[in-house]
Write a protein that holds these residues in place. Sequence first.
Motif, PDB file in Angstrom:
ATOM      1  N   ALA C  13       0.856  -1.192   0.000  1.00 59.47           N
ATOM      2  CA  ALA C  13       0.000   0.000   0.000  1.00 59.47           C
ATOM      3  C   ALA C  13       0.887   1.235   0.000  1.00 59.47           C
ATOM      4  O   ALA C  13       2.056   1.171   0.433  1.00 59.47           O
ATOM      5  CB  ALA C  13      -0.874   0.007   1.243  1.00 59.47           C
ATOM      6  N   SER C  14       0.335   2.321  -0.477  1.00 57.56           N
ATOM      7  CA  SER C  14       1.106   3.588  -0.406  1.00 57.56           C
ATOM      8  C   SER C  14       0.114   4.743  -0.280  1.00 57.56           C
ATOM      9  O   SER C  14      -1.008   4.669  -0.803  1.00 57.56           O
ATOM     10  CB  SER C  14       1.924   3.761  -1.690  1.00 57.56           C
ATOM     11  OG  SER C  14       1.018   3.880  -2.794  1.00 57.56           O
ATOM     12  N   VAL C  15       0.573   5.734   0.439  1.00 59.22           N
ATOM     13  CA  VAL C  15      -0.263   6.933   0.624  1.00 59.22           C
ATOM     14  C   VAL C  15       0.399   8.088  -0.117  1.00 59.22           C
ATOM     15  O   VAL C  15       1.619   8.313   0.049  1.00 59.22           O
ATOM     16  CB  VAL C  15      -0.381   7.299   2.132  1.00 59.22           C
ATOM     17  CG1 VAL C  15      -1.161   8.595   2.298  1.00 59.22           C
ATOM     18  CG2 VAL C  15      -1.043   6.163   2.904  1.00 59.22           C
ATOM     19  N   CYS C  32      -4.948   6.659  -0.866  1.00 58.54           N
ATOM     20  CA  CYS C  32      -4.277   5.445  -0.385  1.00 58.54           C
ATOM     21  C   CYS C  32      -4.586   4.327  -1.376  1.00 58.54           C
ATOM     22  O   CYS C  32      -5.762   4.020  -1.645  1.00 58.54           O
ATOM     23  CB  CYS C  32      -4.806   5.073   0.998  1.00 58.54           C
ATOM     24  SG  CYS C  32      -4.010   3.572   1.623  1.00 58.54           S
ATOM     25  N   TRP C  51      -9.111   5.739   7.219  1.00 53.88           N
ATOM     26  CA  TRP C  51      -8.060   6.744   7.469  1.00 53.88           C
ATOM     27  C   TRP C  51      -8.083   7.198   8.938  1.00 53.88           C
ATOM     28  O   TRP C  51      -9.134   7.211   9.580  1.00 53.88           O
ATOM     29  CB  TRP C  51      -8.317   8.001   6.612  1.00 53.88           C
ATOM     30  CG  TRP C  51      -8.234   7.802   5.125  1.00 53.88           C
ATOM     31  CD1 TRP C  51      -9.232   7.395   4.284  1.00 53.88           C
ATOM     32  CD2 TRP C  51      -7.063   8.026   4.309  1.00 53.88           C
ATOM     33  NE1 TRP C  51      -8.788   7.357   2.997  1.00 53.88           N
ATOM     34  CE2 TRP C  51      -7.448   7.744   2.976  1.00 53.88           C
ATOM     35  CE3 TRP C  51      -5.756   8.450   4.560  1.00 53.88           C
ATOM     36  CZ2 TRP C  51      -6.539   7.854   1.903  1.00 53.88           C
ATOM     37  CZ3 TRP C  51      -4.885   8.565   3.484  1.00 53.88           C
ATOM     38  CH2 TRP C  51      -5.269   8.261   2.171  1.00 53.88           C
ATOM     39  N   CYS C  88      -3.159   5.239   6.763  1.00 57.24           N
ATOM     40  CA  CYS C  88      -4.093   4.454   5.940  1.00 57.24           C
ATOM     41  C   CYS C  88      -4.184   3.077   6.584  1.00 57.24           C
ATOM     42  O   CYS C  88      -3.159   2.440   6.874  1.00 57.24           O
ATOM     43  CB  CYS C  88      -3.561   4.344   4.516  1.00 57.24           C
ATOM     44  SG  CYS C  88      -4.608   3.302   3.469  1.00 57.24           S
ATOM     45  N   GLY C 100      -0.192   2.242   5.553  1.00 55.49           N
ATOM     46  CA  GLY C 100       0.483   3.357   4.854  1.00 55.49           C
ATOM     47  C   GLY C 100       0.439   4.627   5.702  1.00 55.49           C
ATOM     48  O   GLY C 100      -0.405   4.751   6.604  1.00 55.49           O
TER      49      GLY C 100
END
Lengths: 177, 308, 308
Positions: C13-15, C32, C51, C88, C100
């Motif tokens: 995952a990445s934010v 996200c 979130w 995230c 994240g």
Amino acid sequence: APLAELSGDQDFQLFLHKNLEFTRKIKGDVAALQRVVCDTFQLCKEEELLLVQQDLRITQVALEHCHRPSFQAEACFSQIRNGLHAYHSSLAAVLELLPSHAGLVETLQLDAANLSSNIQQQMEDLGLDTVTFPAEGRGPLPAFSSRFQHQVGGFLILANFQRFLETAYRALRHLAR
Amino acid sequence: LLLLRLGGTLGCASVDVGSPVVLLGSAVTASCSVRSRLCRGLEGGRVRISWMLDNETVAGSQCCGTGDTEVSNLTLPQFNRMQAKLWCWVEWNGTKQRVGLAEIRAGYPPAKPSNLSCLLNLSDYGLTCRWEPGADSHLPTSVALKCSTSRAPAVTGCTPQGGRSHCTVPRRLLQLYRQMEIWVAASNALGTAESERLRIDPMDVAQLDPPALRSIQSVPPQTDCVALAWAVAPSSAHMELRCELRYRPPEDPAWALVTGIVGQAGTAQCCGLLFGTRYLFQMRCRRHSARGHWSEWSAARNHTTHEK
Amino acid sequence: LLLLRLGGTLGCASVDVGSPVVLLGSAVTASCSVRSRLCRGLEGGRVRISWMLDNETVAGSQCCGTGDTEVSNLTLPQFNRMQAKLWCWVEWNGTKQRVGLAEIRAGYPPAKPSNLSCLLNLSDYGLTCRWEPGADSHLPTSVALKCSTSRAPAVTGCTPQGGRSHCTVPRRLLQLYRQMEIWVAASNALGTAESERLRIDPMDVAQLDPPALRSIQSVPPQTDCVALAWAVAPSSAHMELRCELRYRPPEDPAWALVTGIVGQAGTAQCCGLLFGTRYLFQMRCRRHSARGHWSEWSAARNHTTHEK
């Protein structure tokens, strides 16, 4: 216009008065170092070192355009700059000799470089040609064959620098109102 | 343009001394050789050499040099100055000229450093060692604290600054929880000296931070007892500690002492106290292995026991 | 053995945020993205993204990612915190998992530094400059004092330490007896700011040391005059100075003032004094070019004039 005619110019006079004071400061600092050499190495009188001085063959800086009868302001300024540059390098030998007074010697080198660039700036402001000396890198140090020679060399560099500054001071004062 | 162009020769005169550093009070011999051919202005003339020790004239004996070299020899039977300049002069055109110099120092070999002791500071794990330097040698003397372990060659742990006789070995040069050898090495132009070797595990000389007395409460129903709670210093939380408690009424000069308290316990009971009396309490600890130093006493805490 | 064997991919995952540093009070958008194929344990399952802003739940809108990527978008209309962590989360096996993070800071561009002034210390020829930093930007802001001469490019003279608003330019970066330009430059993630430029010759802001009154003597036969002798400070011995003398009887609040005294003279006469009266004297100096600051007043010295 030749420098002499500018004697009335206010900026030029301000330049002269500022750098007369600057030269007095440098002369004071050189005198302080001469006292240190005298106290530390018992070398206080030049007349006791005439023989050894010949051995070291000290060369003097040419300042004939700063003396009457051949006084010529522009050439004198260039000769002063040449001398300041040469003494800036030679002071490295004094720096080696007096590590505990490195601060004072380095201040002297900074002041010599500043005075030289002040003169260069003023000459350029007046539209005169000037030489830009390489960054104040340390030239090759003279290899003294003994501590005694190194001490005498240091003494003589300071004595000559003091005389040089006296001549430069009189030249600036001659131009100042 | 370099202002100083050297003659490229050895110069026209030179002063030689047996040794520039001598034992205080011993004799000094020196010779001044003047090569008149190399001294511009002296060529062929009669060379008269003289000596000065700092500002004092001393008599040398000038005799037969070889070829164009004149030599004067000088003996100072007992050199009692810490430091002096020996000047060689030559007469020239009615003036006296300095032509050579020898700088002489006198003193003693370094004394043997003694009373070496060390303390490990538990905040930065620096090992600070102190010692007695012994008599002043009057000579530039380099001093270093040496340390070695059985598996590694000796290294310089630290060097005292500004002539002090203590310095701190940084953590990275220490071997914790193992025997190290630590000693002081001093050397100057006249010799060297070493202290006795200290064989210690740095942890055994740890300077513990004092515990903190947290609370003191009377223990009903026997009011002649109190329950104490304390916290050992975070820097010694991982150590097995043995602590001591002392207490006394403020006006009483003598402390009562309870020993052998297990540091980690954190609480203890103390009985036999007088009723309705104000007591001062302090605690200190050291490593259970009974090696190493006591911590300082904790900050005092007072408590007044119940009336009977 | 590396304890943390990273997935070697971008992680599951990445934010992403528009910018990690925003103007205080402005909107923040973030997304996200969860690539369930890369999240071991998440494969194929329904991915529910949520979130948190530090410890506060905030609502995002999860919609149609591409392929096996689920995306949730979030808008914070008015970000009023100096600093916050935007987390995230993903639900997994009945638990909430942090997958994240984006760290967001908010503040302002640097304010324009003002009231720049400098003083040259004559003992080390360091030029100490002070300024008003202006309103706090709440962001890491780098501040530097810049200096340049007509012949050399701008250099950093010094940087204030520990958030202070003064620093000292060392002698080697100064050009004495010539105009220099000095200004403060501040910059952070949201912008830069510069103070007004000070055009000064460092010598013109030299802080002189006070002179020292050496002696004060009555001048017979006119006993209403005294002769004063003083020494200018060694650090200004090479300067043309103009000095002022002030004197008064101790009980008299008002000072009498003598101006325009030539510093280098070293002596002066002062007349019109009352007989048999004790006076306090002080002197101060500044550079004749009337540029630069007065020195402090010298230490007071007192003198009692003759009876009539």
